[in-house]
Design a protein around this motif. Structure first.
Motif, PDB file in Angstrom:
ATOM      1  N   ALA A  74       0.810  -1.218   0.000  1.00  0.00           N
ATOM      2  CA  ALA A  74       0.000   0.000   0.000  1.00  0.00           C
ATOM      3  C   ALA A  74       0.844   1.269   0.000  1.00  0.00           C
ATOM      4  CB  ALA A  74      -0.947  -0.007   1.197  1.00  0.00           C
ATOM      5  N   ASN A  75       1.990   1.256   0.687  1.00  0.00           N
ATOM      6  CA  ASN A  75       2.817   2.464   0.753  1.00  0.00           C
ATOM      7  C   ASN A  75       3.361   2.869  -0.621  1.00  0.00           C
ATOM      8  OD1 ASN A  75       2.479   2.478   3.503  1.00  0.00           O
ATOM      9  ND2 ASN A  75       4.463   1.565   3.959  1.00  0.00           N
ATOM     10  N   CYS A  76       3.502   1.889  -1.499  1.00  0.00           N
ATOM     11  CA  CYS A  76       4.161   2.127  -2.793  1.00  0.00           C
ATOM     12  C   CYS A  76       3.199   2.077  -3.976  1.00  0.00           C
ATOM     13  CB  CYS A  76       5.257   1.081  -3.013  1.00  0.00           C
ATOM     14  SG  CYS A  76       6.415   0.909  -1.645  1.00  0.00           S
ATOM     15  N   LEU A  77       1.953   1.717  -3.725  1.00  0.00           N
ATOM     16  CA  LEU A  77       1.010   1.518  -4.821  1.00  0.00           C
ATOM     17  C   LEU A  77       0.747   2.840  -5.535  1.00  0.00           C
ATOM     18  CD1 LEU A  77      -0.697  -0.875  -5.965  1.00  0.00           C
ATOM     19  CD2 LEU A  77      -2.627   0.119  -4.726  1.00  0.00           C
ATOM     20  N   PRO A  78       1.018   2.925  -6.832  1.00  0.00           N
ATOM     21  CA  PRO A  78       0.797   4.188  -7.554  1.00  0.00           C
ATOM     22  C   PRO A  78      -0.686   4.437  -7.786  1.00  0.00           C
ATOM     23  CG  PRO A  78       1.432   2.469  -9.084  1.00  0.00           C
ATOM     24  CD  PRO A  78       1.542   1.865  -7.708  1.00  0.00           C
ATOM     25  N   ARG A  79      -0.997   5.649  -8.205  1.00  0.00           N
ATOM     26  CA  ARG A  79      -2.342   5.904  -8.709  1.00  0.00           C
ATOM     27  C   ARG A  79      -2.563   4.966  -9.887  1.00  0.00           C
ATOM     28  NH1 ARG A  79      -1.734  10.718 -10.727  1.00  0.00           N
ATOM     29  NH2 ARG A  79      -2.544  10.560 -12.872  1.00  0.00           N
ATOM     30  N   MET A  80      -3.710   4.345  -9.965  1.00  0.00           N
ATOM     31  CA  MET A  80      -3.939   3.301 -10.959  1.00  0.00           C
ATOM     32  C   MET A  80      -4.743   3.796 -12.158  1.00  0.00           C
ATOM     33  SD  MET A  80      -4.565   0.368  -8.062  1.00  0.00           S
ATOM     34  CE  MET A  80      -4.912  -1.046  -9.105  1.00  0.00           C
ATOM     35  N   THR A  81      -5.065   5.092 -12.177  1.00  0.00           N
ATOM     36  CA  THR A  81      -5.864   5.651 -13.271  1.00  0.00           C
ATOM     37  C   THR A  81      -5.085   6.718 -14.018  1.00  0.00           C
ATOM     38  OG1 THR A  81      -6.841   7.386 -11.886  1.00  0.00           O
ATOM     39  CG2 THR A  81      -7.996   5.272 -11.971  1.00  0.00           C
ATOM     40  N   MET A  82      -5.385   6.830 -15.301  1.00  0.00           N
ATOM     41  CA  MET A  82      -4.843   7.898 -16.150  1.00  0.00           C
ATOM     42  C   MET A  82      -5.872   8.113 -17.255  1.00  0.00           C
ATOM     43  SD  MET A  82      -2.091   5.325 -17.855  1.00  0.00           S
ATOM     44  CE  MET A  82      -2.333   4.227 -16.455  1.00  0.00           C
ATOM     45  N   PRO A  83      -5.834   9.213 -17.966  1.00  0.00           N
ATOM     46  CA  PRO A  83      -6.822   9.416 -19.023  1.00  0.00           C
ATOM     47  C   PRO A  83      -6.781   8.289 -20.061  1.00  0.00           C
ATOM     48  CG  PRO A  83      -5.689  11.467 -18.537  1.00  0.00           C
ATOM     49  CD  PRO A  83      -4.960  10.392 -17.792  1.00  0.00           C
ATOM     50  N   GLY A  84      -7.875   7.546 -20.150  1.00  0.00           N
ATOM     51  CA  GLY A  84      -7.980   6.479 -21.141  1.00  0.00           C
ATOM     52  C   GLY A  84      -7.405   5.152 -20.720  1.00  0.00           C
ATOM     53  N   GLY A  85      -6.855   5.043 -19.501  1.00  0.00           N
ATOM     54  CA  GLY A  85      -6.205   3.794 -19.133  1.00  0.00           C
ATOM     55  C   GLY A  85      -6.257   3.497 -17.650  1.00  0.00           C
ATOM     56  N   LEU A  86      -5.994   2.233 -17.324  1.00  0.00           N
ATOM     57  CA  LEU A  86      -5.901   1.765 -15.946  1.00  0.00           C
ATOM     58  C   LEU A  86      -4.684   0.852 -15.818  1.00  0.00           C
ATOM     59  CD1 LEU A  86      -9.647   0.877 -15.346  1.00  0.00           C
ATOM     60  CD2 LEU A  86      -8.401   2.647 -14.124  1.00  0.00           C
ATOM     61  N   LEU A  87      -4.018   0.931 -14.678  1.00  0.00           N
ATOM     62  CA  LEU A  87      -2.858   0.094 -14.375  1.00  0.00           C
ATOM     63  C   LEU A  87      -3.282  -0.886 -13.298  1.00  0.00           C
ATOM     64  CD1 LEU A  87       0.251   0.050 -15.132  1.00  0.00           C
ATOM     65  CD2 LEU A  87       0.609   1.354 -13.027  1.00  0.00           C
ATOM     66  N   LEU A  88      -3.194  -2.196 -13.578  1.00  0.00           N
ATOM     67  CA  LEU A  88      -3.828  -3.182 -12.710  1.00  0.00           C
ATOM     68  C   LEU A  88      -2.866  -4.281 -12.278  1.00  0.00           C
ATOM     69  CD1 LEU A  88      -7.112  -3.590 -14.798  1.00  0.00           C
ATOM     70  CD2 LEU A  88      -6.769  -2.125 -12.792  1.00  0.00           C
ATOM     71  N   GLY A  89      -3.273  -5.024 -11.239  1.00  0.00           N
ATOM     72  CA  GLY A  89      -2.539  -6.188 -10.789  1.00  0.00           C
ATOM     73  C   GLY A  89      -1.108  -5.871 -10.422  1.00  0.00           C
ATOM     74  N   CYS A  90      -0.207  -6.791 -10.745  1.00  0.00           N
ATOM     75  CA  CYS A  90       1.200  -6.618 -10.381  1.00  0.00           C
ATOM     76  C   CYS A  90       1.885  -5.535 -11.204  1.00  0.00           C
ATOM     77  CB  CYS A  90       1.943  -7.944 -10.516  1.00  0.00           C
ATOM     78  SG  CYS A  90       1.468  -9.139  -9.250  1.00  0.00           S
ATOM     79  N   ASP A  91       1.272  -5.084 -12.306  1.00  0.00           N
ATOM     80  CA  ASP A  91       1.795  -3.943 -13.045  1.00  0.00           C
ATOM     81  C   ASP A  91       1.775  -2.705 -12.149  1.00  0.00           C
ATOM     82  OD1 ASP A  91       2.962  -2.901 -15.309  1.00  0.00           O
ATOM     83  OD2 ASP A  91       1.220  -3.144 -16.603  1.00  0.00           O
ATOM     84  N   ALA A  92       0.778  -2.652 -11.262  1.00  0.00           N
ATOM     85  CA  ALA A  92       0.699  -1.567 -10.281  1.00  0.00           C
ATOM     86  C   ALA A  92       1.367  -1.967  -8.966  1.00  0.00           C
ATOM     87  CB  ALA A  92      -0.761  -1.198 -10.042  1.00  0.00           C
ATOM     88  N   GLY A  93       1.133  -3.212  -8.533  1.00  0.00           N
ATOM     89  CA  GLY A  93       1.720  -3.685  -7.284  1.00  0.00           C
ATOM     90  C   GLY A  93       0.681  -4.022  -6.242  1.00  0.00           C
ATOM     91  N   THR A  94      -0.324  -4.830  -6.611  1.00  0.00           N
ATOM     92  CA  THR A  94      -1.422  -5.146  -5.696  1.00  0.00           C
ATOM     93  C   THR A  94      -1.170  -6.377  -4.842  1.00  0.00           C
ATOM     94  OG1 THR A  94      -2.548  -6.419  -7.438  1.00  0.00           O
ATOM     95  CG2 THR A  94      -3.135  -4.090  -7.232  1.00  0.00           C
ATOM     96  N   LEU A  95       0.019  -6.961  -4.924  1.00  0.00           N
ATOM     97  CA  LEU A  95       0.315  -8.169  -4.149  1.00  0.00           C
ATOM     98  C   LEU A  95       0.279  -7.886  -2.655  1.00  0.00           C
ATOM     99  CD1 LEU A  95       2.734 -10.990  -4.721  1.00  0.00           C
ATOM    100  CD2 LEU A  95       3.290  -9.558  -2.780  1.00  0.00           C
ATOM    101  N   ASN A  96      -0.300  -8.823  -1.894  1.00  0.00           N
ATOM    102  CA  ASN A  96      -0.294  -8.748  -0.431  1.00  0.00           C
ATOM    103  C   ASN A  96       0.859  -9.610   0.059  1.00  0.00           C
ATOM    104  OD1 ASN A  96      -0.673  -8.831   2.311  1.00  0.00           O
ATOM    105  ND2 ASN A  96      -2.850  -9.329   2.220  1.00  0.00           N
ATOM    106  N   PHE A  97       2.016  -8.980   0.288  1.00  0.00           N
ATOM    107  CA  PHE A  97       3.206  -9.745   0.640  1.00  0.00           C
ATOM    108  C   PHE A  97       3.097 -10.369   2.020  1.00  0.00           C
ATOM    109  CE2 PHE A  97       7.891 -10.286   1.232  1.00  0.00           C
ATOM    110  CZ  PHE A  97       8.094 -11.080   0.112  1.00  0.00           C
ATOM    111  N   ALA A  98       2.270  -9.806   2.879  1.00  0.00           N
ATOM    112  CA  ALA A  98       2.074 -10.401   4.209  1.00  0.00           C
ATOM    113  C   ALA A  98       1.420 -11.770   4.108  1.00  0.00           C
ATOM    114  CB  ALA A  98       1.227  -9.478   5.082  1.00  0.00           C
ATOM    115  N   LYS A  99       0.673 -12.002   3.022  1.00  0.00           N
ATOM    116  CA  LYS A  99       0.058 -13.307   2.789  1.00  0.00           C
ATOM    117  C   LYS A  99       0.896 -14.178   1.859  1.00  0.00           C
ATOM    118  CE  LYS A  99      -4.939 -12.721   3.367  1.00  0.00           C
ATOM    119  NZ  LYS A  99      -6.248 -12.856   2.690  1.00  0.00           N
ATOM    120  N   ILE A 100       1.907 -13.593   1.236  1.00  0.00           N
ATOM    121  CA  ILE A 100       2.647 -14.243   0.148  1.00  0.00           C
ATOM    122  C   ILE A 100       1.670 -14.662  -0.945  1.00  0.00           C
ATOM    123  CG2 ILE A 100       4.624 -15.739  -0.333  1.00  0.00           C
ATOM    124  CD1 ILE A 100       4.851 -16.350   2.600  1.00  0.00           C
TER     125      ILE A 100
END
Length: 561
Positions: A325-351
């Motif tokens: 969460a500390n490093c997760l970028p904004r996931m929206t931009m005009p015309g596009g979305l950045l999703l999953g590991c491209d953004a960094g949605t992994l929960n490392f505490a759960k592996i």
């Protein structure tokens, strides 16, 4: 070619988004076009994960996934966590001292009443086979999937709006000329484009910089994850056994003692065991070789008895986006979305990251379809996505574990583990920890100690050439090198004297070498070996290497990974 939605990457987030988009379109009896481009030779060819899978998002997408034949065949039945003290000793942690996020045999019911049941199970799976199955569901719903086509760049118009992507040219020779097989790239235009390339996606990296999506966020943090698939004797196989551990070899006092990570060993179906090591790329000793740490790890008695007498049948490695969460970028931009590991949605505490990546894809699909159904012609920044994402259980998971990685960096494996255990007991009441040091920073060779790794025995441990062979990696040799150096002199003139050129060691398949030619050191790039892990794009101390997509269809062809 024009579509309503173009999706880059046939991984969990991209395929989940594709399926949900077409589910909504079919329910609304609306004509709708969705295209997924995938650089691998087939869906699943480039997918690599442990994986213990939490099917929460899958159940939202396909409540009848079991009847549909989803490849979730092995529920987790036994779950153990170990601290390896040295090369011979291991200490099993009692369940009371294991953070609740790392319990895998069952999870708390989503209603919060604490009940557990069949729907709450985690499963040992092949992430590649899950994606192959999701691809089949997507095509049955009407999604067009183009495997073997690499998205090379985003189309961004003069107004700064994402309008789609351009695929890479095919049949270009190493000198840049056109061969007899030349085929120019295609423009795939869309109202909205979803970028789901996985960790350190090369277009995602460009978009983060162009739209300043990481403004106000901590620097992203990464690890490199190794995985091998082993066939083991029937008497050693215990389907549903899940082992995790940390400590040795990464805390070895002769190896810098500044490296962190953990290992996993899962018993899946078909008499197969998955074993791997995750090495945090924040390590500082330039002599450390993550590959060799993984190979020697398997000689620990705890792991050796699980593998001895078996046969290694597959190998792979991949960068992991683990900042949370500390490093997760904004996931929206005009015309596009950045999703999953491209953004960094992994929960490392759960592996675990497949379930959260899928959830980001579901939310994106619902946001995009609602906009288009309401008459949106495309090109807007869909801030409704951000609101829905931050109201989701996936974001709540990431928020609850935002200190997990920084605490381990700050306090070490044991101290950080204790911090996280107490923090989870207290419901996240301890002060939030942060880590603002970029992963690529290294100590110099002069202030570091070289590491003498044991030679592989060919039974439990192996060399890089035999490993890359098992990844089924192939690239046409007569094509431009896809590993770009900003300054070709930096490896020898700067990285070699300052850091003993660490690319020789952090690459998991020997792409980079320093060789003597005419009495002088030369930097050689064997790009044909590249398994698209992206570690070089992250860990180079001079940030001199940029990974771009090679010709579509190249790279590894992972079976059951």
């Amino acid at each position: 070619m024009d579509f309503d939605v173009v999706i880059v990457g046939a991984g969990p987030s991209g395929l989940s988004a594709a399926c949900r988009l077409m589910q909504q379109a079919n329910e609304a009896e609306r004509e709708f076009s969705v295209c997924v481009v995938e650089k691998g030779s087939e869906v699943g060819a480039h997918i690599l994960s442990g994986a213990v899978f939490e099917p929460r998002a899958l159940s939202e997408l396909f409540p009848d996934w079991a009847e549909r034949g989803a490849p979730l065949n092995t529920p987790v039945l036994r779950d153990e966590l170990y601290l390896l003290k040295d090369a011979d000793k291991a200490q099993k942690l009692p369940n009371a001292l294991v953070p609740k996020s790392m319990h895998n045999t069952a999870r708390a019911d989503s209603t919060g009443d604490g009940s557990t049941g069949a729907g709450d199970r985690n499963y040992v799976i092949s992430a590649g086979n899950l994606c192959r199955w999701l691809g089949e569901q997507a095509e049955a719903l009407g999604v067009e999937i183009f495997p073997g086509f690499a998205a090379q760049e985003a189309i961004v118009d003069d107004a700064g709006v994402v309008r789609g992507i351009i695929t890479g040219d095919m049949g270009v020779a190493a000198d840049g000329s056109e061969t007899a097989n030349y085929m120019p790239g295609m423009e795939l235009r869309a109202r909205y484009t979803l970028f789901c390339e996985g960790a350190r996606g090369h277009i995602g990296k460009q978009l983060i910089a162009r739209f300043e999506l990481d403004a106000g966020r901590d620097p992203q943090h990464y690890a490199i994850g190794f995985k091998e698939l082993w066939d083991v004797p029937a008497e050693q196989h215990e389907p549903g056994l899940v082992l995790h551990g940390s400590g040795w070899p990464l805390n070895d006092r002769n190896h810098g003692r500044d490296s962190h990570g953990g290992w996993f060993l899962y018993h899946g179906d078909n008499q197969q065991v998955m074993v791997g090591l995750i090495v945090d790329l924040a390590y500082r000793n330039p002599y450390l070789s993550p590959f060799d740490e993984f190979q020697r790890m398997k000689h620990h008695p705890l792991l050796k008895r699980q593998l001895e007498g078996g046969k290694r049948v597959a190998y792979g490695a991949r960068a992991i986006t683990k900042g949370g969460a500390n490093c997760l970028p904004r996931m929206t931009m005009p015309g596009g979305l950045l999703l999953g590991c491209d953004a960094g949605t992994l929960n490392f505490a759960k592996i675990k990251g497949i379930h959260t990546a899928m959830k980001s894809g579901l939310i994106a699909a619902e946001t995009v379809f609602a906009a288009i159904a309401a008459g949106d012609a495309g090109g807007k920044e869909l801030t409704d996505f951000t609101q829905a994402w931050e109201a989701s259980w996936a974001w709540q998971e990431l928020q609850a574990s935002r200190s997990f990685g920084p605490a381990i960096h700050k306090f070490g494996t044991v101290g950080g583990g204790a911090f996280n255990l107490i923090d989870q007991w207290l419901g996240g009441k301890l002060p939030v920890q942060r880590d603002t040091t970029p992963d690529h920073q290294l100590n110099t060779a002069a202030e570091s100690s070289p590491i003498d790794y044991p030679k592989p025995d060919g039974k439990l441990s192996f060399d890089k050439p035999s490993s890359v062979f098992l990844s089924n990696t192939n690239h046409d040799e007569n094509q431009p090198c896809h590993l770009k150096l900003s300054d070709p002199d930096t490896p020898i003139e700067k990285n070699l004297p300052a850091y003993a050129e660490p690319a020789q060691r952090y690459c998991p398949v020997g792409v980079y070498e320093v060789v003597e030619e005419a009495g002088k050191p030369q930097f050689r790039i064997n790009f044909q070996n590249c398994i698209h892990c992206k570690t070089c794009d992250i860990k180079d101390p001079s940030q001199n290497i940029t990974w771009v997509a090679p010709e579509g269809g190249g790279g590894p062809n992972y079976p059951n990974m």
